[in-house]
Design an enzyme around this catalytic site. Structure first.
Site, PDB file in Angstrom:
ATOM      1  N   HIS A  99      15.126   5.771 -21.279  1.00 50.20           N
ATOM      2  CA  HIS A  99      14.001   6.752 -21.058  1.00 50.20           C
ATOM      3  C   HIS A  99      13.010   6.046 -20.071  1.00 50.20           C
ATOM      4  O   HIS A  99      12.151   5.461 -20.585  1.00 50.20           O
ATOM      5  CB  HIS A  99      13.349   7.135 -22.246  1.00 50.20           C
ATOM      6  CG  HIS A  99      13.855   8.304 -23.021  1.00 50.20           C
ATOM      7  ND1 HIS A  99      13.845   9.604 -22.587  1.00 50.20           N
ATOM      8  CD2 HIS A  99      14.519   8.351 -24.007  1.00 50.20           C
ATOM      9  CE1 HIS A  99      14.487  10.358 -22.991  1.00 50.20           C
ATOM     10  NE2 HIS A  99      14.995   9.731 -24.262  1.00 50.20           N
ATOM     11  N   ASP A 104      10.892  10.706 -23.633  1.00 47.99           N
ATOM     12  CA  ASP A 104      10.792  10.496 -24.998  1.00 47.99           C
ATOM     13  C   ASP A 104       9.423  10.748 -25.381  1.00 47.99           C
ATOM     14  O   ASP A 104       9.209  11.454 -26.427  1.00 47.99           O
ATOM     15  CB  ASP A 104      11.175   8.845 -25.350  1.00 47.99           C
ATOM     16  CG  ASP A 104      10.522   7.840 -24.454  1.00 47.99           C
ATOM     17  OD1 ASP A 104      10.053   8.386 -23.160  1.00 47.99           O
ATOM     18  OD2 ASP A 104      10.402   6.772 -24.824  1.00 47.99           O
ATOM     19  N   TYR A 295      14.873  22.125  -6.907  1.00 47.57           N
ATOM     20  CA  TYR A 295      13.686  23.056  -7.741  1.00 47.57           C
ATOM     21  C   TYR A 295      12.768  23.671  -6.930  1.00 47.57           C
ATOM     22  O   TYR A 295      12.544  23.160  -5.868  1.00 47.57           O
ATOM     23  CB  TYR A 295      13.064  22.088  -8.737  1.00 47.57           C
ATOM     24  CG  TYR A 295      14.104  21.425  -9.669  1.00 47.57           C
ATOM     25  CD1 TYR A 295      15.239  22.100 -10.251  1.00 47.57           C
ATOM     26  CD2 TYR A 295      13.647  20.216 -10.270  1.00 47.57           C
ATOM     27  CE1 TYR A 295      15.949  21.540 -11.101  1.00 47.57           C
ATOM     28  CE2 TYR A 295      14.790  19.515 -11.094  1.00 47.57           C
ATOM     29  CZ  TYR A 295      15.739  20.157 -11.496  1.00 47.57           C
ATOM     30  OH  TYR A 295      16.655  19.480 -12.350  1.00 47.57           O
ATOM     31  N   GLU A 369       0.998   3.681 -25.354  1.00 47.64           N
ATOM     32  CA  GLU A 369       1.285   4.595 -26.613  1.00 47.64           C
ATOM     33  C   GLU A 369       0.089   5.636 -27.164  1.00 47.64           C
ATOM     34  O   GLU A 369       0.060   6.524 -27.542  1.00 47.64           O
ATOM     35  CB  GLU A 369       2.283   4.341 -27.639  1.00 47.64           C
ATOM     36  CG  GLU A 369       3.277   3.826 -27.338  1.00 47.64           C
ATOM     37  CD  GLU A 369       4.216   3.008 -28.569  1.00 47.64           C
ATOM     38  OE1 GLU A 369       3.621   2.288 -29.509  1.00 47.64           O
ATOM     39  OE2 GLU A 369       5.546   3.587 -28.747  1.00 47.64           O
TER      40      GLU A 369
END
Ligand code: NI
Length: 388
Positions: A99, A104, A295, A369
């Site tokens: 990841h 994640d 895209y 985090e």
């Protein structure tokens, strides 16, 4: 409990989910374990109707039973074919998969958001649709497949976010209008005539021709396109030859074109062909050119983007807002924005003081985090504003 208390309570779980996903990365279109984990986690939350729109994607609907708008929130779940070089305990346990883009974190944040919003469903009206998308990293991507499966039917507005390492944790990056480029891919083969390197006049040297093609393509940007328009043409691979005394018969290259303006985008393949054709013709070589559109442009609609910006101001304060420039990166979140007005924003996740400095797609990429808590908080407050 207030929504902020609910977010605080779910934070450790979001961190744990992110670490579990980080340890168990799966490549695009192969997100079997990830989808199962997401499905089971969502099924443990009361009030959600959980389905699997495609083999490796998941959708959950939170229907409040009161009339109102339908808000979709999207997270992508796939990892990259990179060998992780981080040493922390929850590093990838799957060789060759990592990841390294933060998906994640996206998955964990959306799980946390689903848990918080279902606990405050009695304060909301309308519906929240949680879209856990597979395969963002690999064209043609999972977004179109999910849309064909109906995930956007009846949706009034759609939001999504990317954790963003170049942006410091605590900041939210917001762009109005075109935010991420259309990423196209090209492949060129130059066919010459091989032979002895000491007798080049008896060959048509595809390396010399190819080198001129690489230079020539740069003139599309510098001489064939309005300087006020934005386009990137990058040759990223050039393969030819086997040894020092042989002129090879052919050379292969590939690369990417990035742009925002649809008309400009349409014009690039023909310009490219003109350069390649002229240069190869001048040398008596021939060519093959293959061009594939990727895209669409991520285009942030103004009212939804204003809703995101106002929410960030309310939740995190004015200083948290970072008016970002658009990025030449691509994203198939654009597919959802073709079905409903939407905003894709960036959650700052870098932190130089903690050594979190590596760019996306780097073998040592990671995030601060604290960004997880911020992401959940912003999603929850956007939903509360949109659906009350
Ligand atoms: Ni990404």
């Amino acid at each position: 409990m207030t929504s902020d208390e609910l977010v605080t309570n779910v934070h450790q779980q979001v961190v744990d989910w992110r670490r579990h996903l980080h340890q168990n990365p799966e490549l695009s279109f192969h997100e079997q374990d990830t989808a199962m984990f997401v499905q089971e986690t969502l099924e443990s939350v009361s009030g959600l109707d959980v389905t699997r729109p495609t083999a490796t994607s998941v959708m959950a609907r939170l229907r409040t039973g009161r009339p109102g708008k339908v808000l979709a929130i999207r997270a992508d779940m796939d990892a990259l074919p990179i060998q992780e070089e981080n040493q922390f305990e929850f590093r990838s346990q799957r060789p060759g998969a990592m990841h390294a883009c933060g998906h994640d974190a996206h998955t964990a944040m959306l799980l946390g958001t689903a848990k918080v919003l279902s606990a405050m469903a009695d304060q909301l009206s309308g519906e929240v649709r949680f879209i856990f998308q597979h395969a963002e990293e690999l064209f043609p991507g999972g977004a179109d497949e999910m849309i064909q499966a109906g995930v956007m039917d009846g949706v009034d507005l759609v939001i999504g976010a990317h954790v963003w390492a170049p942006l410091e944790v605590g900041k939210i990056g917001i762009v109005y209008g075109p935010a991420m480029a259309a990423p196209d891919t090209f492949w060129i083969t130059i066919h010459g005539t091989g032979g002895h390197a000491a007798m080049p006049h008896q060959t048509v040297d595809p390396i010399v021709v190819g080198a001129q093609v690489v230079s020539g393509l740069q003139h599309i940007v510098s001489r064939a396109v309005d300087p006020l328009s934005t386009v990137v043409v990058s040759v990223t691979q050039f393969v030819a030859g086997t040894t020092h005394n042989v002129i090879p018969g052919s050379a292969q290259m590939q690369g990417t074109v990035r742009s925002f303006d649809p008309e400009l985008r349409e014009s690039v393949p023909a310009l490219m062909e003109r350069f390649v054709k002229g240069i190869t013709h001048a040398h008596g070589a021939t060519y093959e050119l293959k061009y594939e559109q990727g895209y669409r442009v991520v285009h942030n609609e103004s009212t939804v983007t204003a809703l995101v910006e106002d929410t960030v101001r309310e939740v995190l304060g004015e200083a948290a807002i970072d008016t970002m420039k658009p990025t030449m990166g691509g994203e198939d979140f654009s597919a959802f924005q073709e079905r409903a007005p939407g905003c894709f924003f960036f959650v700052g996740a870098g932190n130089p003081t903690k050594g979190i400095v590596h760019p996306h797609h780097h073998p040592r990429f990671t995030i601060d985090e604290d960004a997880l808590d911020i992401g959940v908080r912003v999603f929850v407050h956007i939903a509360a504003r949109a659906l009350t």
